[in-house]
Design an enzyme around this catalytic site. Structure first.
Site, PDB file in Angstrom:
ATOM      1  N   PRO A  64       0.790  -1.240   0.000  1.00  0.00           N
ATOM      2  CA  PRO A  64       0.000   0.000   0.000  1.00  0.00           C
ATOM      3  C   PRO A  64       0.819   1.286   0.000  1.00  0.00           C
ATOM      4  CG  PRO A  64       0.056  -0.922   2.196  1.00  0.00           C
ATOM      5  CD  PRO A  64       0.825  -1.881   1.321  1.00  0.00           C
ATOM      6  N   CYS A  65       1.487   1.553  -1.117  1.00  0.00           N
ATOM      7  CA  CYS A  65       2.244   2.792  -1.218  1.00  0.00           C
ATOM      8  C   CYS A  65       1.312   4.002  -1.263  1.00  0.00           C
ATOM      9  CB  CYS A  65       3.152   2.768  -2.442  1.00  0.00           C
ATOM     10  SG  CYS A  65       2.269   2.549  -3.971  1.00  0.00           S
ATOM     11  N   HIS A  66       0.020   3.754  -1.526  1.00  0.00           N
ATOM     12  CA  HIS A  66      -0.926   4.878  -1.539  1.00  0.00           C
ATOM     13  C   HIS A  66      -1.134   5.448  -0.124  1.00  0.00           C
ATOM     14  CE1 HIS A  66      -3.342   1.203  -0.868  1.00  0.00           C
ATOM     15  NE2 HIS A  66      -4.115   1.966  -0.104  1.00  0.00           N
TER      16      HIS A  66
END
Lengths: 207, 161
Positions: free
Chosen positions: A176-178
């Site tokens: 989850p780089c978001h």
């Protein structure tokens, strides 16, 4: 090629005799997927899936999920890149992606907050990979700053490097780089576009 | 290029070639063996290679194995004629065409398949079959002529029966 012209010059009945329906071609493709998998030469299996944020491409090796790609990246381009960087022995073969597709579906209907999938980080290395392996520890519905992530992975000065690790994440959504933002709360960047990043954060109730 | 695109681009052509050379009954086995073998060595194929000629060459080798097997079975089942067609082809035109194809010498049938269905120029057909491009051209031309003649005779015969 000029198959059709050649055959018409030859004997037209040959074309009709040798023609096969789409059904035969599909069946042969499925058989090839299976036998290539058995022979351990299906280096990359991929599939496309529809989600509320558009079509996603999922690709996996025998070891695990290798790549998640957004439509805006150009799915043909992504496949070409996988062929060059990893292996050209790539087939569309949804079976290997069944579990990943199922979990991603669950994520988009808010029935899943973390992924339970084997991941293959072959497409990255070094510090970027260290950062990407860390990201799943940022809990669903929460966010972190690039700066804090740099500190958390033990390299407080590497803020820009954390940014590029997020920007080159081969496994968005699942890794989850978001959930990583600028210190001032601005979105920063995203491979799938900022609207996509905002949509994912909104889905998780983090924005 | 991802192998998926090779399959998408050439699947039908290779199947046509296989059908013409080994018949509809064994064509799918020939196709499967061809693409599995191709996928195995695909990473070593140079970018400049003619992919279709490469695939037809592999299909040719697989077809030879199958033809050998067919001939062994045919000789051991000599009492049961027309094995392949009774199982595979419902239409009588197909039946006649397949019989006509079967009556061709192997080389003529292969030259016809690789040039007219595989779309390969005679230079490449010759690389597969051996001999000169002219010899391949002659084999294909003889093949087509024989095919037309036999096929017509069969149709006339069929109509007068």
């Amino acid at each position: 090629m000029n198959t059709k012209t050649n055959a018409q010059q030859g004997i037209p009945e040959l074309l009709a005799f040798t023609a096969a329906g789409a059904e035969a071609v599909d069946r042969l493709h499925r058989q090839l997927e299976e036998s290539a998998d058995e022979a351990k030469i299906l280096d990359v299996a991929y599939t496309m899936m529809d989600t509320p944020v558009g079509t996603l491409l999922l690709a996996a090796t025998e070891r695990g999920l290798l790549r998640v790609a957004f439509e805006v990246e150009g799915l043909d381009k992504v496949l070409d890149e996988l062929g060059r960087k990893f292996s050209p022995r790539i087939l569309r073969s949804p079976k290997r992606l069944d579990v990943a597709a199922f979990e991603i579906d669950e994520y988009f209907v808010r029935r899943r907050t973390s992924f339970d999938l084997a991941l293959d980080f072959s497409l990255t290395s070094g510090f970027r990979q260290t950062v990407q392996r860390f990201l799943p520890q940022i809990a669903y519905g929460t966010t972190e700053s690039y700066k804090h992530v740099a500190a958390l992975v033990g390299n407080p000065k590497a803020i820009r490097a954390v940014g590029s690790a997020c920007a080159t994440n081969p496994l968005p959504i699942v890794v989850p780089c978001h959930r990583v933002l600028r210190t001032n709360g601005e979105l920063g960047g995203y491979l799938g576009g900022l609207a996509m990043k905002a949509a994912l954060l909104k889905l998780e109730g983090a924005a | 290029m991802p192998f998926e695109r090779v399959v998408a681009d050439h699947s039908m052509t290779v199947l046509r070639v296989c059908r013409a050379v080994v018949g509809t009954h064994d064509a799918e086995d020939a196709w499967s063996e061809t693409f599995l073998a191709a996928m195995r060595t695909y990473p070593e194929l140079p970018d400049s290679a003619n992919v279709e000629a490469w695939l037809v060459t592999i299909a040719h080798r697989k077809a030879i194995d199958i033809i050998r097997k067919q001939k062994r079975i045919d000789s051991s089942m000599a009492m049961v004629p027309d094995r392949s067609m009774t199982v595979t082809s419902p239409s009588s035109t197909n039946h006649e065409l397949w019989n006509a194809l079967q009556l061709l010498p192997d080389k003529q049938r292969q030259a016809v398949a690789y040039h007219y269905l595989g779309g390969l120029p005679y230079l490449e057909v010759a690389q597969i079959l051996g001999g000169t491009p002219d010899a391949s051209r002659r084999a294909a031309a003889d093949g087509i002529r024989n095919l037309r003649k036999t096929f017509k005779d069969m149709q006339i015969e069929g109509a007068s029966q």
